[in-house]
Design a protein around this motif. Sequence first.
Motif, PDB file in Angstrom:
ATOM      1  N   UNK A  57       9.527  -2.793 -15.208  1.00 25.73           N
ATOM      2  CA  UNK A  57       8.650  -3.198 -14.026  1.00 25.73           C
ATOM      3  C   UNK A  57       9.336  -2.654 -12.464  1.00 25.73           C
ATOM      4  N   UNK A  58       7.377  -2.871 -12.583  1.00 24.73           N
ATOM      5  CA  UNK A  58       7.098  -1.888 -11.480  1.00 24.73           C
ATOM      6  C   UNK A  58       7.221  -2.789 -10.039  1.00 24.73           C
ATOM      7  N   UNK A  59       7.235  -2.664  -8.950  1.00 22.72           N
ATOM      8  CA  UNK A  59       7.212  -3.778  -7.807  1.00 22.72           C
ATOM      9  C   UNK A  59       6.896  -3.383  -6.573  1.00 22.72           C
ATOM     10  N   UNK A  60       5.544  -3.558  -6.154  1.00 20.01           N
ATOM     11  CA  UNK A  60       5.054  -2.883  -5.119  1.00 20.01           C
ATOM     12  C   UNK A  60       4.701  -3.955  -3.779  1.00 20.01           C
ATOM     13  N   UNK A  61       5.176  -3.970  -2.577  1.00 24.69           N
ATOM     14  CA  UNK A  61       4.807  -4.705  -1.097  1.00 24.69           C
ATOM     15  C   UNK A  61       3.805  -5.002  -1.231  1.00 24.69           C
ATOM     16  N   UNK A  62       3.533  -6.099  -0.806  1.00 27.34           N
ATOM     17  CA  UNK A  62       2.222  -6.541   0.406  1.00 27.34           C
ATOM     18  C   UNK A  62       3.160  -7.759   1.474  1.00 27.34           C
ATOM     19  N   UNK A  63       1.990  -6.805   2.886  1.00 30.87           N
ATOM     20  CA  UNK A  63       2.125  -7.761   3.903  1.00 30.87           C
ATOM     21  C   UNK A  63       0.529  -8.008   3.965  1.00 30.87           C
ATOM     22  N   UNK A  64       1.000  -9.245   4.802  1.00 30.50           N
ATOM     23  CA  UNK A  64      -0.482  -9.904   4.948  1.00 30.50           C
ATOM     24  C   UNK A  64      -0.193 -10.440   6.678  1.00 30.50           C
ATOM     25  N   UNK A  65      -1.967 -10.361   6.903  1.00 28.67           N
ATOM     26  CA  UNK A  65      -2.291 -10.823   8.347  1.00 28.67           C
ATOM     27  C   UNK A  65      -3.265 -11.845   7.968  1.00 28.67           C
ATOM     28  N   UNK A  66      -3.253 -12.576   9.395  1.00 27.26           N
ATOM     29  CA  UNK A  66      -4.854 -13.124   9.725  1.00 27.26           C
ATOM     30  C   UNK A  66      -5.183 -13.186  11.008  1.00 27.26           C
ATOM     31  N   UNK A  67      -6.431 -12.368  11.668  1.00 25.23           N
ATOM     32  CA  UNK A  67      -7.270 -12.542  12.733  1.00 25.23           C
ATOM     33  C   UNK A  67      -7.687 -13.395  13.042  1.00 25.23           C
ATOM     34  N   UNK A  68      -7.425 -14.086  13.751  1.00 24.45           N
ATOM     35  CA  UNK A  68      -7.889 -15.488  14.440  1.00 24.45           C
ATOM     36  C   UNK A  68      -9.496 -15.211  14.931  1.00 24.45           C
ATOM     37  N   UNK A  69      -9.615 -14.138  15.941  1.00 25.07           N
ATOM     38  CA  UNK A  69     -10.405 -13.778  16.019  1.00 25.07           C
ATOM     39  C   UNK A  69     -12.003 -13.520  14.428  1.00 25.07           C
ATOM     40  N   UNK A  70     -11.634 -12.640  14.122  1.00 26.17           N
ATOM     41  CA  UNK A  70     -12.653 -12.551  13.159  1.00 26.17           C
ATOM     42  C   UNK A  70     -12.719 -13.213  12.091  1.00 26.17           C
ATOM     43  N   UNK A  71     -11.502 -13.642  11.633  1.00 21.25           N
ATOM     44  CA  UNK A  71     -11.437 -14.824  10.514  1.00 21.25           C
ATOM     45  C   UNK A  71     -11.431 -14.046   9.104  1.00 21.25           C
ATOM     46  N   UNK A  72     -10.523 -13.235   9.289  1.00 14.95           N
ATOM     47  CA  UNK A  72     -10.259 -12.040   8.431  1.00 14.95           C
ATOM     48  C   UNK A  72      -8.498 -12.606   7.628  1.00 14.95           C
ATOM     49  N   UNK A  73      -8.565 -12.151   6.662  1.00 14.13           N
ATOM     50  CA  UNK A  73      -6.801 -12.134   6.465  1.00 14.13           C
ATOM     51  C   UNK A  73      -7.191 -10.331   5.734  1.00 14.13           C
ATOM     52  N   UNK A  74      -6.022  -9.150   6.251  1.00 13.43           N
ATOM     53  CA  UNK A  74      -5.936  -8.540   5.634  1.00 13.43           C
ATOM     54  C   UNK A  74      -4.171  -8.498   5.206  1.00 13.43           C
ATOM     55  N   UNK A  75      -4.226  -6.996   3.811  1.00 11.04           N
ATOM     56  CA  UNK A  75      -3.261  -7.009   3.438  1.00 11.04           C
ATOM     57  C   UNK A  75      -3.258  -5.614   3.037  1.00 11.04           C
ATOM     58  N   UNK A  94       8.761  12.184 -24.506  1.00 10.10           N
ATOM     59  CA  UNK A  94       7.592  12.442 -23.308  1.00 10.10           C
ATOM     60  C   UNK A  94       6.795  11.103 -24.051  1.00 10.10           C
ATOM     61  N   UNK A  95       7.001   9.884 -22.737  1.00 12.20           N
ATOM     62  CA  UNK A  95       6.261   8.918 -22.394  1.00 12.20           C
ATOM     63  C   UNK A  95       5.709   9.031 -21.299  1.00 12.20           C
ATOM     64  N   UNK A  96       4.247   7.905 -21.200  1.00 12.64           N
ATOM     65  CA  UNK A  96       3.253   8.045 -20.253  1.00 12.64           C
ATOM     66  C   UNK A  96       4.171   7.192 -19.094  1.00 12.64           C
ATOM     67  N   UNK A  97       5.013   6.116 -19.218  1.00  8.46           N
ATOM     68  CA  UNK A  97       5.716   5.406 -18.217  1.00  8.46           C
ATOM     69  C   UNK A  97       7.220   6.552 -17.728  1.00  8.46           C
ATOM     70  N   UNK A  98       7.112   6.252 -16.348  1.00  6.00           N
ATOM     71  CA  UNK A  98       8.108   6.770 -15.684  1.00  6.00           C
ATOM     72  C   UNK A  98       8.705   5.918 -14.463  1.00  6.00           C
ATOM     73  N   UNK A  99       9.635   5.247 -14.129  1.00  4.97           N
ATOM     74  CA  UNK A  99      10.569   4.695 -13.615  1.00  4.97           C
ATOM     75  C   UNK A  99       9.325   4.588 -11.500  1.00  4.97           C
ATOM     76  N   UNK A 100       8.253   5.298 -11.702  1.00  3.84           N
ATOM     77  CA  UNK A 100       7.983   5.660 -10.331  1.00  3.84           C
ATOM     78  C   UNK A 100       6.339   5.299 -10.711  1.00  3.84           C
ATOM     79  N   UNK A 101       4.992   4.506 -10.299  1.00  6.43           N
ATOM     80  CA  UNK A 101       4.205   4.567 -10.390  1.00  6.43           C
ATOM     81  C   UNK A 101       3.692   4.093  -9.284  1.00  6.43           C
ATOM     82  N   UNK A 102       2.438   4.588  -9.553  1.00  2.00           N
ATOM     83  CA  UNK A 102       1.233   4.737  -7.756  1.00  2.00           C
ATOM     84  C   UNK A 102      -0.049   3.606  -8.679  1.00  2.00           C
ATOM     85  N   UNK A 103      -0.789   3.189  -7.646  1.00  2.00           N
ATOM     86  CA  UNK A 103      -1.446   1.708  -8.227  1.00  2.00           C
ATOM     87  C   UNK A 103      -2.956   2.880  -8.349  1.00  2.00           C
TER      88      UNK A 103
END
Length: 157
Positions: free
Chosen positions: A59-77, A96-105
Amino acid sequence: MKIKKQFLKLEEDLSEINVGLIRLIKSIPEHEFFFLLNKINDFNFKRIDDIVISGEYFDHFFSRYQAYDKFSKNCYSFISNKSIRSEQKKAQNQLFLDESNIKFLLNLHQDADYILTNSDMFADFSLILLPENLVFQIQEYLLSSDEELYQLIQYYE
């Protein structure tokens, strides 16, 4: 005479979304990067739930950060392109497996540290101030609807 029911056939979403690829000039911890990012912007990025991709062995975990800009009314992630951690589900018994402990989106852009998304249909990443001498210029990248990352972004929005 039987009445034939007709249903509207919804067209598949064949649109594309625009994302930004963020590359750091030097490797620094996530918390330090977002501290500097929050210091120069009016809106603050906060850590939210990770994106989880389940594989057969990891199971691979990817961090996410989010902010809301009130001026432009946009949500950035910001989404980490490289998995920040992985949990092994079962032992690998094949050589030989296709799956490793490191994954890229984005496998074709493994040099990108973060993927920047915007809630607006026409993404404008120029509204985010980036720390000087720490980040290269944002590269815009189009994701088609048949890519796995497109589906992940739609699901987690």
